[in-house]
Design a protein around this motif. Structure first.
Motif, PDB file in Angstrom:
ATOM      1  N   CYS A 120     -11.695 -12.946  18.953  1.00  0.00           N
ATOM      2  CA  CYS A 120     -11.118 -11.667  18.539  1.00  0.00           C
ATOM      3  C   CYS A 120     -10.525 -11.827  17.150  1.00  0.00           C
ATOM      4  CB  CYS A 120     -10.006 -11.237  19.492  1.00  0.00           C
ATOM      5  SG  CYS A 120     -10.597 -10.757  21.116  1.00  0.00           S
ATOM      6  N   THR A 121     -10.701 -10.806  16.346  1.00  0.00           N
ATOM      7  CA  THR A 121     -10.105 -10.765  15.022  1.00  0.00           C
ATOM      8  C   THR A 121      -9.350  -9.449  14.924  1.00  0.00           C
ATOM      9  OG1 THR A 121     -12.022 -11.980  14.185  1.00  0.00           O
ATOM     10  CG2 THR A 121     -10.565 -10.986  12.551  1.00  0.00           C
ATOM     11  N   GLY A 122      -8.064  -9.530  14.642  1.00  0.00           N
ATOM     12  CA  GLY A 122      -7.232  -8.337  14.575  1.00  0.00           C
ATOM     13  C   GLY A 122      -6.677  -8.137  13.181  1.00  0.00           C
ATOM     14  N   PHE A 123      -6.406  -6.890  12.865  1.00  0.00           N
ATOM     15  CA  PHE A 123      -5.877  -6.524  11.554  1.00  0.00           C
ATOM     16  C   PHE A 123      -4.693  -5.590  11.749  1.00  0.00           C
ATOM     17  CE2 PHE A 123     -10.296  -7.481  11.213  1.00  0.00           C
ATOM     18  CZ  PHE A 123     -10.451  -8.157  10.008  1.00  0.00           C
ATOM     19  N   ARG A 124      -3.616  -5.860  11.053  1.00  0.00           N
ATOM     20  CA  ARG A 124      -2.474  -4.939  11.034  1.00  0.00           C
ATOM     21  C   ARG A 124      -2.193  -4.612   9.575  1.00  0.00           C
ATOM     22  NH1 ARG A 124       1.155  -7.477  14.046  1.00  0.00           N
ATOM     23  NH2 ARG A 124       0.559  -6.301  15.895  1.00  0.00           N
ATOM     24  N   PHE A 125      -2.379  -3.350   9.236  1.00  0.00           N
ATOM     25  CA  PHE A 125      -2.120  -2.866   7.883  1.00  0.00           C
ATOM     26  C   PHE A 125      -0.679  -2.372   7.818  1.00  0.00           C
ATOM     27  CE2 PHE A 125      -6.643  -2.521   8.524  1.00  0.00           C
ATOM     28  CZ  PHE A 125      -7.186  -2.886   7.304  1.00  0.00           C
ATOM     29  N   PHE A 126       0.094  -2.912   6.882  1.00  0.00           N
ATOM     30  CA  PHE A 126       1.455  -2.441   6.635  1.00  0.00           C
ATOM     31  C   PHE A 126       1.380  -1.474   5.456  1.00  0.00           C
ATOM     32  CE2 PHE A 126       2.100  -6.360   8.907  1.00  0.00           C
ATOM     33  CZ  PHE A 126       3.163  -6.060   9.750  1.00  0.00           C
ATOM     34  N   LEU A 127       1.713  -0.220   5.727  1.00  0.00           N
ATOM     35  CA  LEU A 127       1.586   0.808   4.703  1.00  0.00           C
ATOM     36  C   LEU A 127       2.905   1.013   3.961  1.00  0.00           C
ATOM     37  CD1 LEU A 127      -0.593   3.294   6.773  1.00  0.00           C
ATOM     38  CD2 LEU A 127      -1.318   1.406   5.301  1.00  0.00           C
ATOM     39  N   LEU A 186     -10.758   4.703   7.442  1.00  0.00           N
ATOM     40  CA  LEU A 186      -9.322   4.541   7.620  1.00  0.00           C
ATOM     41  C   LEU A 186      -8.577   5.799   7.154  1.00  0.00           C
ATOM     42  CD1 LEU A 186      -9.019   0.850   6.401  1.00  0.00           C
ATOM     43  CD2 LEU A 186      -9.151   1.689   8.740  1.00  0.00           C
ATOM     44  N   PRO A 187      -7.498   6.145   7.850  1.00  0.00           N
ATOM     45  CA  PRO A 187      -6.755   7.375   7.523  1.00  0.00           C
ATOM     46  C   PRO A 187      -5.724   7.168   6.408  1.00  0.00           C
ATOM     47  CG  PRO A 187      -5.854   6.394   9.489  1.00  0.00           C
ATOM     48  CD  PRO A 187      -7.039   5.537   9.092  1.00  0.00           C
ATOM     49  N   PHE A 188      -6.007   6.279   5.479  1.00  0.00           N
ATOM     50  CA  PHE A 188      -5.127   6.011   4.342  1.00  0.00           C
ATOM     51  C   PHE A 188      -5.968   5.395   3.235  1.00  0.00           C
ATOM     52  CE2 PHE A 188      -4.782   2.721   7.593  1.00  0.00           C
ATOM     53  CZ  PHE A 188      -5.201   1.590   6.912  1.00  0.00           C
ATOM     54  N   GLU A 189      -5.374   5.278   2.058  1.00  0.00           N
ATOM     55  CA  GLU A 189      -6.068   4.714   0.902  1.00  0.00           C
ATOM     56  C   GLU A 189      -5.626   3.267   0.680  1.00  0.00           C
ATOM     57  OE1 GLU A 189      -8.507   6.204  -0.713  1.00  0.00           O
ATOM     58  OE2 GLU A 189      -8.256   7.906   0.646  1.00  0.00           O
ATOM     59  N   ALA A 190      -6.437   2.494  -0.010  1.00  0.00           N
ATOM     60  CA  ALA A 190      -6.107   1.093  -0.299  1.00  0.00           C
ATOM     61  C   ALA A 190      -4.780   0.992  -1.051  1.00  0.00           C
ATOM     62  CB  ALA A 190      -7.227   0.443  -1.108  1.00  0.00           C
ATOM     63  N   SER A 191      -4.510   1.959  -1.916  1.00  0.00           N
ATOM     64  CA  SER A 191      -3.280   1.932  -2.713  1.00  0.00           C
ATOM     65  C   SER A 191      -2.019   2.100  -1.855  1.00  0.00           C
ATOM     66  CB  SER A 191      -3.327   3.031  -3.776  1.00  0.00           C
ATOM     67  OG  SER A 191      -3.454   4.305  -3.161  1.00  0.00           O
ATOM     68  N   GLU A 192      -2.184   2.554  -0.616  1.00  0.00           N
ATOM     69  CA  GLU A 192      -1.041   2.745   0.286  1.00  0.00           C
ATOM     70  C   GLU A 192      -0.720   1.493   1.101  1.00  0.00           C
ATOM     71  OE1 GLU A 192      -1.078   6.660   2.425  1.00  0.00           O
ATOM     72  OE2 GLU A 192      -3.075   6.782   1.510  1.00  0.00           O
ATOM     73  N   ILE A 193      -1.533   0.440   0.971  1.00  0.00           N
ATOM     74  CA  ILE A 193      -1.362  -0.766   1.781  1.00  0.00           C
ATOM     75  C   ILE A 193      -0.462  -1.763   1.047  1.00  0.00           C
ATOM     76  CG2 ILE A 193      -2.531  -2.679   2.942  1.00  0.00           C
ATOM     77  CD1 ILE A 193      -5.106  -0.928   2.835  1.00  0.00           C
ATOM     78  N   ALA A 194       0.626  -2.159   1.708  1.00  0.00           N
ATOM     79  CA  ALA A 194       1.541  -3.152   1.131  1.00  0.00           C
ATOM     80  C   ALA A 194       1.056  -4.570   1.424  1.00  0.00           C
ATOM     81  CB  ALA A 194       2.948  -2.944   1.682  1.00  0.00           C
ATOM     82  N   SER A 195       0.581  -4.809   2.654  1.00  0.00           N
ATOM     83  CA  SER A 195       0.036  -6.111   3.037  1.00  0.00           C
ATOM     84  C   SER A 195      -0.797  -5.932   4.304  1.00  0.00           C
ATOM     85  CB  SER A 195       1.148  -7.137   3.282  1.00  0.00           C
ATOM     86  OG  SER A 195       1.948  -6.749   4.378  1.00  0.00           O
ATOM     87  N   VAL A 196      -1.558  -6.981   4.637  1.00  0.00           N
ATOM     88  CA  VAL A 196      -2.401  -6.964   5.835  1.00  0.00           C
ATOM     89  C   VAL A 196      -2.221  -8.295   6.552  1.00  0.00           C
ATOM     90  CG1 VAL A 196      -4.743  -6.754   6.768  1.00  0.00           C
ATOM     91  CG2 VAL A 196      -4.140  -5.553   4.644  1.00  0.00           C
TER      92      VAL A 196
END
Length: 124
Positions: A59-66, A2-12
């Motif tokens: 299908c399983t989808g993921f949306r990361f809110f950064l 992933l092009p970001f770190e876990a600490s940058e994720i607000a919610s999924v």
């Protein structure tokens, strides 16, 4: 990777469906659960391999809110038991993985609520 770190994720948001009109979603907000979802994709082995989704595949989808206000989406659909194809916000082609990404749907104890077809990652 992933092009970001876990600490940058607000919610999924995690979505699950066979028919997009019957989709459900869960919103993951606890940091330990966010870290778990992040780690699933960090060590993922992806390769170019021809494989068609099974008829009626889930299908399983993921949306990361950064934290910077952007989002990143991943869509996974099953090909066989514990394997499938994966597509992300940054790739046009899907790649094969032998990981069981669909298992994440049941792993998190959050309320599943109906999701509109227009909400689904990488489909709208």
């Amino acid at each position: 990777q992933l092009p970001f770190e876990a600490s940058e994720i607000a919610s999924v948001e995690i979505f699950h469906f066979i028919d997009p009109t019957d989709a459900e979603k869960k919103v993951i907000t606890r940091q330990d659960d966010i870290n778990d979802v992040f780690s699933v994709f960090q060590g993922l082995s992806l390769k170019e391999q021809k494989a068609e989704p099974a008829a009626g595949a889930a299908c399983t989808g993921f949306r990361f809110f950064l934290s910077d206000g952007t989002t990143y989406e991943i869509l996974y659909w099953s090909v066989a038991v514990k394997s499938g194809r994966i597509c992300t916000s940054e790739t046009e082609e899907s790649l094969f993985t032998s990981a069981d990404i669909e298992a994440n749907w049941n792993q998190y104890d959050y309320e599943a609520v109906p999701a509109a077809e227009s909400e689904l990652p990488l489909l709208s």
